[in-house]
Design a protein around this motif. Structure first.
Motif, PDB file in Angstrom:
ATOM      1  N   ALA A  23     -31.681  35.020   7.248  1.00  0.00           N
ATOM      2  CA  ALA A  23     -30.378  34.915   7.951  1.00  0.00           C
ATOM      3  C   ALA A  23     -30.461  34.066   9.251  1.00  0.00           C
ATOM      4  O   ALA A  23     -29.701  33.107   9.518  1.00  0.00           O
ATOM      5  CB  ALA A  23     -29.595  36.123   8.378  1.00  0.00           C
ATOM      6  N   LYS A  24     -31.459  33.955  10.079  1.00  0.00           N
ATOM      7  CA  LYS A  24     -31.856  33.295  11.233  1.00  0.00           C
ATOM      8  C   LYS A  24     -31.898  31.982  11.012  1.00  0.00           C
ATOM      9  O   LYS A  24     -31.331  31.212  11.449  1.00  0.00           O
ATOM     10  CB  LYS A  24     -32.947  33.854  12.128  1.00  0.00           C
ATOM     11  CG  LYS A  24     -33.227  33.324  13.355  1.00  0.00           C
ATOM     12  CD  LYS A  24     -34.179  34.018  14.259  1.00  0.00           C
ATOM     13  CE  LYS A  24     -34.291  33.530  15.717  1.00  0.00           C
ATOM     14  NZ  LYS A  24     -35.134  34.349  16.551  1.00  0.00           N
ATOM     15  N   ASP A  25     -32.863  31.750   9.914  1.00  0.00           N
ATOM     16  CA  ASP A  25     -33.101  30.165   9.655  1.00  0.00           C
ATOM     17  C   ASP A  25     -31.792  29.582   9.094  1.00  0.00           C
ATOM     18  O   ASP A  25     -31.592  28.177   8.906  1.00  0.00           O
ATOM     19  CB  ASP A  25     -34.193  30.059   8.702  1.00  0.00           C
ATOM     20  CG  ASP A  25     -35.459  29.904   9.698  1.00  0.00           C
ATOM     21  OD1 ASP A  25     -35.704  29.238  10.381  1.00  0.00           O
ATOM     22  OD2 ASP A  25     -36.462  30.768   9.363  1.00  0.00           O
ATOM     23  N   PHE A  71     -25.641  31.716   3.011  1.00  0.00           N
ATOM     24  CA  PHE A  71     -25.726  32.402   4.116  1.00  0.00           C
ATOM     25  C   PHE A  71     -25.119  33.907   3.515  1.00  0.00           C
ATOM     26  O   PHE A  71     -25.524  35.063   3.794  1.00  0.00           O
ATOM     27  CB  PHE A  71     -25.011  32.007   5.185  1.00  0.00           C
ATOM     28  CG  PHE A  71     -25.577  32.862   6.408  1.00  0.00           C
ATOM     29  CD1 PHE A  71     -24.748  34.091   6.894  1.00  0.00           C
ATOM     30  CD2 PHE A  71     -26.296  32.451   7.487  1.00  0.00           C
ATOM     31  CE1 PHE A  71     -25.145  34.785   7.968  1.00  0.00           C
ATOM     32  CE2 PHE A  71     -26.621  33.114   8.527  1.00  0.00           C
ATOM     33  CZ  PHE A  71     -26.058  34.248   8.729  1.00  0.00           C
ATOM     34  N   ALA A  72     -23.802  33.727   3.053  1.00  0.00           N
ATOM     35  CA  ALA A  72     -23.143  34.676   2.624  1.00  0.00           C
ATOM     36  C   ALA A  72     -23.807  35.633   1.396  1.00  0.00           C
ATOM     37  O   ALA A  72     -24.014  36.671   1.407  1.00  0.00           O
ATOM     38  CB  ALA A  72     -21.894  34.367   1.969  1.00  0.00           C
ATOM     39  N   ASP A  73     -24.516  34.826   0.510  1.00  0.00           N
ATOM     40  CA  ASP A  73     -25.330  35.568  -0.450  1.00  0.00           C
ATOM     41  C   ASP A  73     -26.480  36.244  -0.028  1.00  0.00           C
ATOM     42  O   ASP A  73     -26.767  37.368  -0.368  1.00  0.00           O
ATOM     43  CB  ASP A  73     -25.851  34.397  -1.443  1.00  0.00           C
ATOM     44  CG  ASP A  73     -26.660  34.997  -2.483  1.00  0.00           C
ATOM     45  OD1 ASP A  73     -26.034  35.596  -3.428  1.00  0.00           O
ATOM     46  OD2 ASP A  73     -28.074  34.899  -2.501  1.00  0.00           O
ATOM     47  N   ILE A  75     -26.693  37.784   3.297  1.00  0.00           N
ATOM     48  CA  ILE A  75     -26.328  38.866   3.954  1.00  0.00           C
ATOM     49  C   ILE A  75     -25.215  39.720   2.922  1.00  0.00           C
ATOM     50  O   ILE A  75     -24.666  40.711   3.398  1.00  0.00           O
ATOM     51  CB  ILE A  75     -25.514  38.683   5.212  1.00  0.00           C
ATOM     52  CG1 ILE A  75     -24.166  37.766   5.077  1.00  0.00           C
ATOM     53  CG2 ILE A  75     -26.677  37.813   6.221  1.00  0.00           C
ATOM     54  CD1 ILE A  75     -23.329  37.624   6.268  1.00  0.00           C
ATOM     55  N   LYS A  76     -25.130  39.296   1.603  1.00  0.00           N
ATOM     56  CA  LYS A  76     -24.455  39.921   0.556  1.00  0.00           C
ATOM     57  C   LYS A  76     -22.898  40.131   1.100  1.00  0.00           C
ATOM     58  O   LYS A  76     -22.497  41.589   1.032  1.00  0.00           O
ATOM     59  CB  LYS A  76     -25.225  41.360   0.195  1.00  0.00           C
ATOM     60  CG  LYS A  76     -26.381  41.193  -0.124  1.00  0.00           C
ATOM     61  CD  LYS A  76     -27.166  42.531  -0.589  1.00  0.00           C
ATOM     62  CE  LYS A  76     -28.486  42.168  -1.124  1.00  0.00           C
ATOM     63  NZ  LYS A  76     -29.524  41.464  -0.418  1.00  0.00           N
ATOM     64  N   VAL A  77     -21.984  39.122   1.303  1.00  0.00           N
ATOM     65  CA  VAL A  77     -20.812  39.282   1.361  1.00  0.00           C
ATOM     66  C   VAL A  77     -20.206  38.331   0.784  1.00  0.00           C
ATOM     67  O   VAL A  77     -20.867  37.421   0.204  1.00  0.00           O
ATOM     68  CB  VAL A  77     -20.371  39.146   2.976  1.00  0.00           C
ATOM     69  CG1 VAL A  77     -20.881  40.190   3.945  1.00  0.00           C
ATOM     70  CG2 VAL A  77     -20.672  37.774   3.592  1.00  0.00           C
ATOM     71  N   ASP A  78     -18.876  38.903   0.186  1.00  0.00           N
ATOM     72  CA  ASP A  78     -17.822  38.070  -0.583  1.00  0.00           C
ATOM     73  C   ASP A  78     -17.355  37.138   0.543  1.00  0.00           C
ATOM     74  O   ASP A  78     -16.481  37.430   1.306  1.00  0.00           O
ATOM     75  CB  ASP A  78     -17.030  38.680  -1.322  1.00  0.00           C
ATOM     76  CG  ASP A  78     -16.090  37.768  -2.128  1.00  0.00           C
ATOM     77  OD1 ASP A  78     -16.463  37.499  -3.398  1.00  0.00           O
ATOM     78  OD2 ASP A  78     -14.945  37.497  -1.608  1.00  0.00           O
TER      79      ASP A  78
ATOM     80  N   ASP B  59     -17.707  37.440  10.837  1.00  0.00           N
ATOM     81  CA  ASP B  59     -16.460  36.783  11.302  1.00  0.00           C
ATOM     82  C   ASP B  59     -16.770  35.371  11.769  1.00  0.00           C
ATOM     83  O   ASP B  59     -16.276  34.442  11.562  1.00  0.00           O
ATOM     84  CB  ASP B  59     -15.946  37.535  12.653  1.00  0.00           C
ATOM     85  CG  ASP B  59     -15.345  38.743  12.251  1.00  0.00           C
ATOM     86  OD1 ASP B  59     -15.168  38.840  11.180  1.00  0.00           O
ATOM     87  OD2 ASP B  59     -15.163  39.619  13.282  1.00  0.00           O
ATOM     88  N   GLU B  60     -17.927  35.068  12.320  1.00  0.00           N
ATOM     89  CA  GLU B  60     -18.470  33.561  12.725  1.00  0.00           C
ATOM     90  C   GLU B  60     -18.813  32.985  11.484  1.00  0.00           C
ATOM     91  O   GLU B  60     -18.175  31.784  11.492  1.00  0.00           O
ATOM     92  CB  GLU B  60     -19.804  33.662  13.562  1.00  0.00           C
ATOM     93  CG  GLU B  60     -19.505  34.446  14.922  1.00  0.00           C
ATOM     94  CD  GLU B  60     -18.604  34.023  15.773  1.00  0.00           C
ATOM     95  OE1 GLU B  60     -17.918  33.027  15.484  1.00  0.00           O
ATOM     96  OE2 GLU B  60     -18.374  34.733  16.770  1.00  0.00           O
ATOM     97  N   LEU B  61     -19.122  33.499  10.386  1.00  0.00           N
ATOM     98  CA  LEU B  61     -19.525  32.747   9.068  1.00  0.00           C
ATOM     99  C   LEU B  61     -18.061  32.302   8.697  1.00  0.00           C
ATOM    100  O   LEU B  61     -17.736  31.233   8.238  1.00  0.00           O
ATOM    101  CB  LEU B  61     -20.341  33.552   8.190  1.00  0.00           C
ATOM    102  CG  LEU B  61     -20.379  32.968   6.735  1.00  0.00           C
ATOM    103  CD1 LEU B  61     -21.052  31.861   6.788  1.00  0.00           C
ATOM    104  CD2 LEU B  61     -21.227  33.898   5.891  1.00  0.00           C
ATOM    105  N   ALA B  62     -17.305  33.332   8.841  1.00  0.00           N
ATOM    106  CA  ALA B  62     -15.858  33.099   8.179  1.00  0.00           C
ATOM    107  C   ALA B  62     -14.975  31.706   8.763  1.00  0.00           C
ATOM    108  O   ALA B  62     -14.391  31.120   8.512  1.00  0.00           O
ATOM    109  CB  ALA B  62     -14.796  34.322   8.094  1.00  0.00           C
ATOM    110  N   ASP B  63     -15.309  32.012  10.428  1.00  0.00           N
ATOM    111  CA  ASP B  63     -14.837  30.856  11.162  1.00  0.00           C
ATOM    112  C   ASP B  63     -15.283  29.516  10.523  1.00  0.00           C
ATOM    113  O   ASP B  63     -14.545  28.545  10.583  1.00  0.00           O
ATOM    114  CB  ASP B  63     -15.154  30.993  12.514  1.00  0.00           C
ATOM    115  CG  ASP B  63     -14.053  31.934  13.380  1.00  0.00           C
ATOM    116  OD1 ASP B  63     -12.900  32.091  12.813  1.00  0.00           O
ATOM    117  OD2 ASP B  63     -14.513  32.565  14.263  1.00  0.00           O
ATOM    118  N   ILE B  64     -16.715  29.384  10.474  1.00  0.00           N
ATOM    119  CA  ILE B  64     -17.183  28.159   9.725  1.00  0.00           C
ATOM    120  C   ILE B  64     -16.559  27.526   8.439  1.00  0.00           C
ATOM    121  O   ILE B  64     -16.212  26.756   8.554  1.00  0.00           O
ATOM    122  CB  ILE B  64     -18.779  28.147   9.770  1.00  0.00           C
ATOM    123  CG1 ILE B  64     -19.455  28.606  10.965  1.00  0.00           C
ATOM    124  CG2 ILE B  64     -19.251  27.044   8.918  1.00  0.00           C
ATOM    125  CD1 ILE B  64     -20.909  28.932  10.867  1.00  0.00           C
TER     126      ILE B  64
END
Lengths: 109, 109, 109, 109
Positions: A23-25, A71-73, A75-78, B59-64
């Motif tokens: 996630a950091k990279d 990134f979403a994949d 951290i496993k979020v939709d 939330d920040e990913l969603a903002d992007i």
């Protein structure tokens, strides 16, 4: 979009890149791509940038979307769920009557 | 996703914010949001950040993603089309046999 | 400046922060601080930002300089030397006769 | 440093670039340069980046310092004064007894 998400994951896995995609990279990569987009506007107006660099601007925007999906994949979020939840939060942070026509941040309204 | 895109555009228009949303300031906003995401990882490992800051990271990913959609609307492109085209370009830039398991940029492969 | 550099290093060491200051996280910090500066200009002209946010703009610029000095300390380089060497390179990249009055990058001149 | 500042201003003026150097575009430039520095650390540890990319890292750090000096000139502040004032503020934000050995932000201490 679901089909594209699958293609993006396959692109990564075909190259065995998941090992690098912590996630950091990926967060670093999103900042890098956002700045590659922004570079098109350095010393220029929106109009001048869009006139001369339209395809590069579209490509950099696509890169931001691709990394957001990766990134979403990771951290496993939709992405639909997090966008939907954030829109609800933004509706509370920016009530229409206070924020209408204003360029202020929520904490300055 | 199409439904969410409509909600995002309506959120902007309900507040009469299109007047501020020129491409240059939207590109700036994408860099700002990417760095708000990245701030969660400052001085920390991915693991430590995700353990303590998961909701803010989402939330920040969603903002992007939201700003990416607003940017695409401003320059009148379809996000599916630009992602699809960029994936094709990336497939050429990063041939599987050269880039498999490598963290190098295309110009160093 | 030499006296300030000593104060910055002492500030870090008084807090036992050198353990966090690896080059990668310092590079992240420089991007974060640059974007905190940039946030003052979101949706605004330079004039509007400077009129309303002068002190914050100065503080964020100072933070960029402070982190640059901490980064130089971490990688053990002298800031005068690297600035001087980079100015020489820039003089070659941007010859006066080609770059006079132009907002183009060196590879487009 | 005073001599270098004069050289940097002369470099800009020899190319008649002051016309482009409004504060907003200089803030954009600082974000771009910080991300060019950060790109050296994408997918890599500090150690791996410094081993392979030392000169580029030094050059990008120099670019950040050069743009910081150009920004200070544009908004007519002395870099020594703003660094000195910000160090005083940081001393209050991060009291030694609370922040010793901690990687938390001031608002989480």
């Amino acid at each position: 979009m679901d089909d594209l998400i699958k293609k993006i994951i396959k692109f990564r896995d075909d190259r065995n890149w998941k090992q690098f995609h912590n996630a950091k990279d990926l967060a670093i990569s999103l900042s890098l791509e956002a700045n590659e987009l922004l570079e098109n506007f350095q010393w220029k107006s929106s109009h001048e940038a869009l006139k001369n660099k339209a395809e590069n601007i579209e490509d950099e925007l696509a890169d931001i979307l691709i990394y957001s999906i990766l990134f979403a994949d990771e951290i496993k979020v939709d992405i639909n769920e997090i966008i939907s939840r954030k829109l609800q939060k933004n509706t509370i942070k920016y009530p229409i009557n206070k924020s209408y026509g204003s360029n202020k941040k929520y904490n300055e309204l």
